[in-house]
Design an enzyme around this catalytic site. Structure first.
Site, mmCIF file in Angstrom:
data_model
loop_
_atom_site.group_PDB
_atom_site.id
_atom_site.type_symbol
_atom_site.label_atom_id
_atom_site.label_comp_id
_atom_site.label_asym_id
_atom_site.label_seq_id
_atom_site.Cartn_x
_atom_site.Cartn_y
_atom_site.Cartn_z
ATOM 1 N N CYS A 8 -33.575 4.916 60.401
ATOM 2 C CA CYS A 8 -33.956 5.212 59.006
ATOM 3 C C CYS A 8 -32.999 4.451 58.099
ATOM 4 C CB CYS A 8 -33.957 6.719 58.741
ATOM 5 S SG CYS A 8 -32.356 7.524 58.944
ATOM 6 N N ASN A 11 -29.189 7.030 58.296
ATOM 7 C CA ASN A 11 -28.809 7.615 59.595
ATOM 8 C C ASN A 11 -28.106 8.972 59.433
ATOM 9 O OD1 ASN A 11 -26.778 6.735 62.526
ATOM 10 N ND2 ASN A 11 -28.757 7.718 62.459
ATOM 11 N N CYS A 13 -30.280 11.713 57.870
ATOM 12 C CA CYS A 13 -31.354 12.704 57.728
ATOM 13 C C CYS A 13 -32.432 12.541 58.810
ATOM 14 C CB CYS A 13 -32.009 12.625 56.349
ATOM 15 S SG CYS A 13 -30.882 13.007 54.989
ATOM 16 N N SER A 15 -33.408 9.895 61.084
ATOM 17 C CA SER A 15 -33.219 9.378 62.447
ATOM 18 C C SER A 15 -32.329 10.263 63.321
ATOM 19 C CB SER A 15 -32.752 7.917 62.440
ATOM 20 O OG SER A 15 -31.528 7.743 61.792
ATOM 21 N N ASP A 125 -38.531 10.016 53.060
ATOM 22 C CA ASP A 125 -37.093 10.214 52.898
ATOM 23 C C ASP A 125 -36.855 11.567 52.215
ATOM 24 O OD1 ASP A 125 -34.466 10.167 52.222
ATOM 25 O OD2 ASP A 125 -34.499 8.156 51.367
HETATM 26 P P1 4NP Z 1 -32.158 8.957 55.804
HETATM 27 O O1 4NP Z 1 -32.001 9.557 54.329
HETATM 28 O O2 4NP Z 1 -32.515 7.496 55.647
HETATM 29 O O3 4NP Z 1 -33.282 9.746 56.383
HETATM 30 O O4 4NP Z 1 -30.839 9.165 56.510
HETATM 31 C C1 4NP Z 1 -31.150 8.980 53.372
HETATM 32 C C2 4NP Z 1 -29.816 9.313 53.355
HETATM 33 C C3 4NP Z 1 -28.987 8.782 52.387
HETATM 34 C C4 4NP Z 1 -29.495 7.922 51.433
HETATM 35 C C5 4NP Z 1 -30.841 7.575 51.463
HETATM 36 C C6 4NP Z 1 -31.663 8.116 52.426
HETATM 37 N N1 4NP Z 1 -28.657 7.405 50.431
HETATM 38 O O5 4NP Z 1 -29.156 6.693 49.552
HETATM 39 O O6 4NP Z 1 -27.438 7.647 50.470
#
Ligand code: 4NP
Length: 157
Positions: A8, A11, A13, A15, A125
């Site tokens: 994702c 990494n 949430c 994945s 997301d």
């Molecule tokens: P993930 O979610 O891609 O499912 O781990 C996110 C976690 C953090 C961020 C974006 C998406 N961020 O922008 O910090």
């Protein structure tokens, strides 16, 4: 022996949830020695961090402990090491395809293409949303995991 990498953006949430769910499914199917599982993010902001608390809680509610996972960024070596490189959304998929050597492009696939229920959809997301987003993501991950394991069993075992 085969190997699966869930990818994702952060990494922290989606994945790691997928890694936790799929690892349990593989183990329940007595395939832990045959299928290795990992996760990574296309971005590096959260490198070394544990999964988001909401992801940890959602996993735990379903009997899966992902608190020991630590985020890392995808690297070029991953395209050699993993046979299935599974993107959560189209943006992850296109980032992976841009990074991939030509020889490994076929390894990059959209997770929900393994789910009949959510075929070709993206795992959204959940980072900026509420807790219910994590539960929705969890159920998408469950159906995708089951479809992916069925595909791997047909192919290898
Ligand atoms: P993930 O979610 O891609 O499912 O781990 C996110 C976690 C953090 C961020 C974006 C998406 N961020 O922008 O910090």
């Amino acid at each position: 022996m085969t190997s699966v990498l869930f990818v994702c953006l952060g990494n922290i949430c989606r994945s790691p949830l997928a890694e936790g769910v799929f690892t349990k499914l593989v183990s329940d199917n007595r395939l832990a020695k045959q299928v290795s599982v990992d996760s990574a993010g296309t971005g590096s902001w959260h490198t070394g961090n544990p999964p988001d608390k909401r992801a940890q809680t959602t996993a735990l509610v379903h009997g899966i402990d992902i608190s020991g996972f630590r985020a890392r960024q995808v690297s070029l070596r991953d395209f050699d090491r993993f046979e299935y490189i599974i993107a959560m959304d189209n943006s992850n998929k296109s980032d992976l395809l841009n990074l991939s050597p030509k020889s490994a492009v076929h390894r990059v696939q959209l997770f929900m293409d393994f789910s009949s229920e959510f075929f070709s959809k993206e795992v959204p997301d959940p980072y900026y949303g509420g807790d219910e987003g994590f539960e929705q993501v969890f159920s998408m991950i469950e159906t995708g995991s089951s479809g992916l394991l069925t595909e791997i069993k047909h192919h290898y075992f």
